[in-house]
Design an enzyme around this catalytic site. Structure first.
Site, PDB file in Angstrom:
ATOM      1  N   SER A  52       0.844  -1.200   0.000  1.00  0.00           N
ATOM      2  CA  SER A  52       0.000   0.000   0.000  1.00  0.00           C
ATOM      3  C   SER A  52       0.874   1.244   0.000  1.00  0.00           C
ATOM      4  O   SER A  52       1.817   1.343   0.795  1.00  0.00           O
ATOM      5  CB  SER A  52      -0.899   0.029   1.238  1.00  0.00           C
ATOM      6  OG  SER A  52      -1.594   1.268   1.289  1.00  0.00           O
ATOM      7  N   VAL A  57       7.436   2.548   4.033  1.00  0.00           N
ATOM      8  CA  VAL A  57       8.382   1.836   3.175  1.00  0.00           C
ATOM      9  C   VAL A  57       7.898   1.842   1.727  1.00  0.00           C
ATOM     10  O   VAL A  57       8.691   2.031   0.798  1.00  0.00           O
ATOM     11  CB  VAL A  57       8.623   0.398   3.689  1.00  0.00           C
ATOM     12  CG1 VAL A  57       9.562  -0.366   2.759  1.00  0.00           C
ATOM     13  CG2 VAL A  57       9.211   0.423   5.094  1.00  0.00           C
ATOM     14  N   CYS A  58       6.618   1.653   1.519  1.00  0.00           N
ATOM     15  CA  CYS A  58       6.072   1.659   0.151  1.00  0.00           C
ATOM     16  C   CYS A  58       6.244   3.027  -0.498  1.00  0.00           C
ATOM     17  O   CYS A  58       6.598   3.133  -1.673  1.00  0.00           O
ATOM     18  CB  CYS A  58       4.596   1.270   0.164  1.00  0.00           C
ATOM     19  SG  CYS A  58       4.270  -0.392   0.798  1.00  0.00           S
ATOM     20  N   ALA A  59       6.004   4.067   0.281  1.00  0.00           N
ATOM     21  CA  ALA A  59       6.177   5.429  -0.229  1.00  0.00           C
ATOM     22  C   ALA A  59       7.641   5.678  -0.575  1.00  0.00           C
ATOM     23  O   ALA A  59       7.951   6.222  -1.640  1.00  0.00           O
ATOM     24  CB  ALA A  59       5.684   6.439   0.806  1.00  0.00           C
TER      25      ALA A  59
END
Length: 164
Positions: A52, A57-59
């Protein structure tokens, strides 16, 4: 083996390997149009997969691919998640993401199933795991990384080397 905060998780779907033809899958873009990834496109494709965009971390992963892959010729960079296209668009706008195309697998998880990256048996069950695939212009997978610990970042340089 894939873990989430140290606990083993399983992946569902049909796993693909380096050397396989990358399945061509239709995903949903920010304007709700359909856009395909995988298959032969005449360009390299870096397919950045995240659980997501609403997590740190995804960002970070998406921002780093936006920066590092910006000037690689003949290459398209995608981020694929189950986030709704509206949320993906808001994230990209807020973060200044201009070199990565955000696509959602929310309708039927065809990407997750075709690439074997659906999380099962974990608190994140149903989301996509953290992964990176590089597909060459002829549609062959030339790099695959299923990140072993979901809360860790991928090996950016290994993915970028697969394109160069």
């Amino acid at each position: 083996m894939v873990t989430f905060k140290g606990n083993a998780v399983t992946l569902a779907g049909k796993a693909v390997q380096v050397g396989d033809k990358a399945p061509k899958v239709d995903l949903v873009a920010g304007d709700l149009s359909v856009k395909s990834v995988g298959g032969a496109s005449g360009k390299y494709q870096i397919i950045n997969v995240v659980p997501s965009l609403d997590t740190g971390v995804c960002a970070t992963q998406t921002r780093k691919f936006n920066e590092k892959a910006a000037n690689i010729p003949n290459t398209q960079v995608f981020v694929v998640s189950l986030d709704l296209p509206f949320a993906q668009g808001r994230f990209c706008s807020t973060e200044g993401i201009e070199n990565v195309i955000a696509l959602s697998d929310f309708r039927n998880k065809d990407f997750g199933d075709s690439y074997g990256v659906i999380l099962a048996g974990s608190p994140l069950e149903g989301l996509l795991t953290r992964a990176v695939f590089v597909v060459n212009p002829d549609g062959q997978i030339v790099h695959k990384e299923i990140v072993s610990e979901i809360t860790s970042e991928p090996d950016y340089e290994a993915a970028l080397k697969a394109v160069k």
